[in-house]
Write a protein that holds these residues in place. Structure first.
Motif, PDB file in Angstrom:
ATOM      1  N   GLU A 171       0.824  -1.207   0.000  1.00  0.00           N
ATOM      2  CA  GLU A 171       0.000   0.000   0.000  1.00  0.00           C
ATOM      3  C   GLU A 171       0.855   1.253   0.000  1.00  0.00           C
ATOM      4  O   GLU A 171       0.544   2.254  -0.671  1.00  0.00           O
ATOM      5  CB  GLU A 171      -0.927  -0.012   1.221  1.00  0.00           C
TER       6      GLU A 171
ATOM      7  N   PHE B 110       2.535   1.706  -3.592  1.00  0.00           N
ATOM      8  CA  PHE B 110       1.628   2.208  -4.626  1.00  0.00           C
ATOM      9  C   PHE B 110       0.818   3.416  -4.154  1.00  0.00           C
ATOM     10  O   PHE B 110      -0.038   3.903  -4.897  1.00  0.00           O
ATOM     11  CB  PHE B 110       0.681   1.086  -5.061  1.00  0.00           C
ATOM     12  N   GLN B 111       1.074   3.841  -2.913  1.00  0.00           N
ATOM     13  CA  GLN B 111       0.412   5.021  -2.351  1.00  0.00           C
ATOM     14  C   GLN B 111      -1.105   4.900  -2.458  1.00  0.00           C
ATOM     15  O   GLN B 111      -1.803   5.821  -2.919  1.00  0.00           O
ATOM     16  CB  GLN B 111       0.913   6.293  -3.059  1.00  0.00           C
ATOM     17  N   ARG B 112      -1.603   3.755  -2.004  1.00  0.00           N
ATOM     18  CA  ARG B 112      -3.031   3.497  -2.048  1.00  0.00           C
ATOM     19  C   ARG B 112      -3.573   3.353  -0.634  1.00  0.00           C
ATOM     20  O   ARG B 112      -2.878   2.844   0.254  1.00  0.00           O
ATOM     21  CB  ARG B 112      -3.319   2.206  -2.815  1.00  0.00           C
TER      22      ARG B 112
ATOM     23  N   ASP C 182      -7.867  -0.490  -1.197  1.00  0.00           N
ATOM     24  CA  ASP C 182      -8.031  -0.031  -2.578  1.00  0.00           C
ATOM     25  C   ASP C 182      -7.406  -1.002  -3.571  1.00  0.00           C
ATOM     26  O   ASP C 182      -7.978  -1.273  -4.630  1.00  0.00           O
ATOM     27  CB  ASP C 182      -7.418   1.363  -2.741  1.00  0.00           C
ATOM     28  N   LEU C 183      -6.220  -1.544  -3.254  1.00  0.00           N
ATOM     29  CA  LEU C 183      -5.542  -2.456  -4.180  1.00  0.00           C
ATOM     30  C   LEU C 183      -6.289  -3.767  -4.338  1.00  0.00           C
ATOM     31  O   LEU C 183      -6.150  -4.438  -5.371  1.00  0.00           O
ATOM     32  CB  LEU C 183      -4.113  -2.720  -3.704  1.00  0.00           C
TER      33      LEU C 183
ATOM     34  N   ARG D  35      -8.308  -4.288  -7.508  1.00  0.00           N
ATOM     35  CA  ARG D  35      -7.638  -4.120  -8.786  1.00  0.00           C
ATOM     36  C   ARG D  35      -7.068  -5.438  -9.293  1.00  0.00           C
ATOM     37  O   ARG D  35      -7.051  -6.444  -8.595  1.00  0.00           O
ATOM     38  CB  ARG D  35      -6.518  -3.076  -8.675  1.00  0.00           C
TER      39      ARG D  35
ATOM     40  N   THR E 224       4.272   2.804 -10.150  1.00  0.00           N
ATOM     41  CA  THR E 224       3.786   3.470  -8.941  1.00  0.00           C
ATOM     42  C   THR E 224       3.647   4.962  -9.209  1.00  0.00           C
ATOM     43  O   THR E 224       4.239   5.501 -10.169  1.00  0.00           O
ATOM     44  CB  THR E 224       4.765   3.246  -7.775  1.00  0.00           C
TER      45      THR E 224
END
Length: 457
Positions: free
Chosen positions: A96, A99-101, A105-106, A109, A145
């Protein structure tokens, strides 16, 4: 109003709860009721035990989930778990952050969306490898990213359910920058270790050389004194010959010259000049050899290996160490012929001096101080040194070659002599072993490949 006959049931009375269950037991004895009550107690006890076990399993499950969550959150490597199609099911905190999520959220996907288009390893490569049920090992992958491409070294494997069916894949990736930095740090540490080891070897060599200054001075004193004495003798001879030649040049002849010749002992002088010069040359050559040995011994330069005889080195080591420190020590040589080995004479000389020095230290204060040195040649050259000390204690027998291990008092030993000697012998393809003799004392056994065997190889 009519009354019901005595003992007949009333029409308006409702049946007791559970009467239908107890009907089969109607008219039976009290024992049947007691059995029913016991059965109900057993059933209740089983329900309570099952409830306790269920609560315990729930607590264990929560603890396991907390433990796994803690592990995943503490991992610095990116962890991604997918289903067989590549849909992300779970990630860790490192993913997280990479990927700065936000959390969760990931997990909505697809893995293909996270891989850069120019990645050396594509999503199809990953899926094909997993479909073959093969493991991924150090595959370079490029994640896309928000901060830019993130190269990682990926390892992965197939996930299986309890029935052994493939239900997805797990990928663990470490940023290659960290790996490169780790490899760089490891290489630098290894290089520092090699330099430190080299400095330790040279420091121990210099320490040994410092302890042997008295022995070397003793060895140098003999030939220098010989040269010095013969030089004075030759000076006297020169004065006699000069006086005699002056008389000849002045024209003295006949009986007077013969008398002068007898007084100056010209005949004896002429006869002794050659021997005196030979003695001076021998002493000077001995000094030259000692200086060359010292230079060879103290040199840090790694010269090419050469064939050399072990016997002279043994005698030199004994003379440098024992003759100066313990002149009265009894020595017994039994050196066979052909003790020729291949290697660095200076390094092996250092080993021999360390062995002799340790033997002398072990015999300090003993009523009998004798050092027996035996050498035999074959496919290998074997050299043994036996002292008359107390021997090696069983509790330290396995540690005497460890670095910095010493039984000597503080300031009398670094604990590096035997350790460095052991390493030098190993570099020469030999062995160095320590044991106790059956008649007392310690025995050090040095084996080195014979030069003839090395030439044959």
């Amino acid at each position: 109003m009519s009354q019901s006959p005595k003992g007949s049931p009333k029409d308006t009375q409702a049946p007791l709860p559970g009467a239908d269950l107890l009907a089969p037991f109607a008219g039976q004895t009290d024992d049947a009721w007691i059995a029913v009550i016991r059965k109900m107690d057993e059933t209740y006890a089983e329900l309570v035990a099952q409830q306790v076990a269920l609560e315990q399993k729930n607590a264990e499950l929560e603890e396991a989930q907390t433990f796994i969550a803690g592990l995943m959150s503490s991992m610095t490597d990116v962890l991604i778990a997918c289903d067989p199609s590549g849909r992300i099911e779970q990630v860790n905190l490192a993913a997280e952050r990479a990927f700065q999520r936000p959390p969760g959220d990931l997990e909505r996907r697809h893995l293909r969306e996270l891989i850069a288009a120019d990645s050396p390893t594509t999503f199809d490569d990953l899926r094909a490898t997993i479909e073959r049920r093969a493991r991924l090992s150090d595959r370079e992958l490029l994640f896309a990213t928000p901060a830019g491409p993130l190269p990682v070294s990926v390892n992965g494997a197939v996930r299986f359910d309890s029935r052994g069916r493939a239900v997805g894949m797990v990928l663990v990736g470490r940023p290659i920058g960290e790996l490169r930095q780790a490899y760089s740090d490891l290489a630098a540490a290894h290089e520092r270790l090699k330099q430190t080891q080299k400095q330790l070897v040279h420091s121990e060599k210099m320490a040994s050389l410092g302890r042997l200054v008295a022995g070397v001075a003793h060895e140098l004193n003999n030939p220098i004194s010989f040269v010095y004495g013969n030089a004075h003798t030759l000076k006297r001879y020169g004065a006699r010959l000069t006086t005699y030649l002056d008389a000849v040049h002045r024209g003295v002849s006949g009986p007077a010259l013969a008398t002068l010749q007898a007084e100056l002992k010209i005949d004896t002088t002429l006869a002794n000049i050659a021997g005196t010069l030979d003695g001076m040359l021998e002493g000077a050559e001995r000094v030259r050899d000692i200086v060359a040995d010292l230079r060879h011994f103290s040199s840090e330069r790694r010269e090419a290996w050469e064939a050399f005889d072990l016997a002279p080195l043994v005698r030199s080591a004994l003379e440098w160490v024992a003759k100066a420190q313990r002149p009265a020590i009894e020595t017994c040589f039994d050196l066979g012929d052909g003790l020729v080995v291949v290697g660095h004479p200076g390094h092996i000389h250092q080993v021999l001096m360390n062995l002799v020095q340790n033997a002398l230290d072990a015999m300090e204060g003993q009523p009998v101080q004798r050092l027996d040195i035996t050498g035999r040649a074959g496919e290998v050259v074997t050299l043994t040194l036996r002292d008359t000390g107390p021997g090696i204690a069983p509790d330290i027998a396995s540690r005497i070659f460890d670095p910095f291990f010493t039984t000597k008092a503080v300031g009398k030993g670094t604990g590096l002599g035997l350790s460095i000697s052991y390493g030098i012998v190993q570099e020469h393809g030999g062995t160095l072993e320590a044991a106790n003799h059956s008649d007392g004392g310690a025995v050090m056994t040095l084996t080195l490949p014979a030069a003839s065997a090395a030439k044959g190889d």
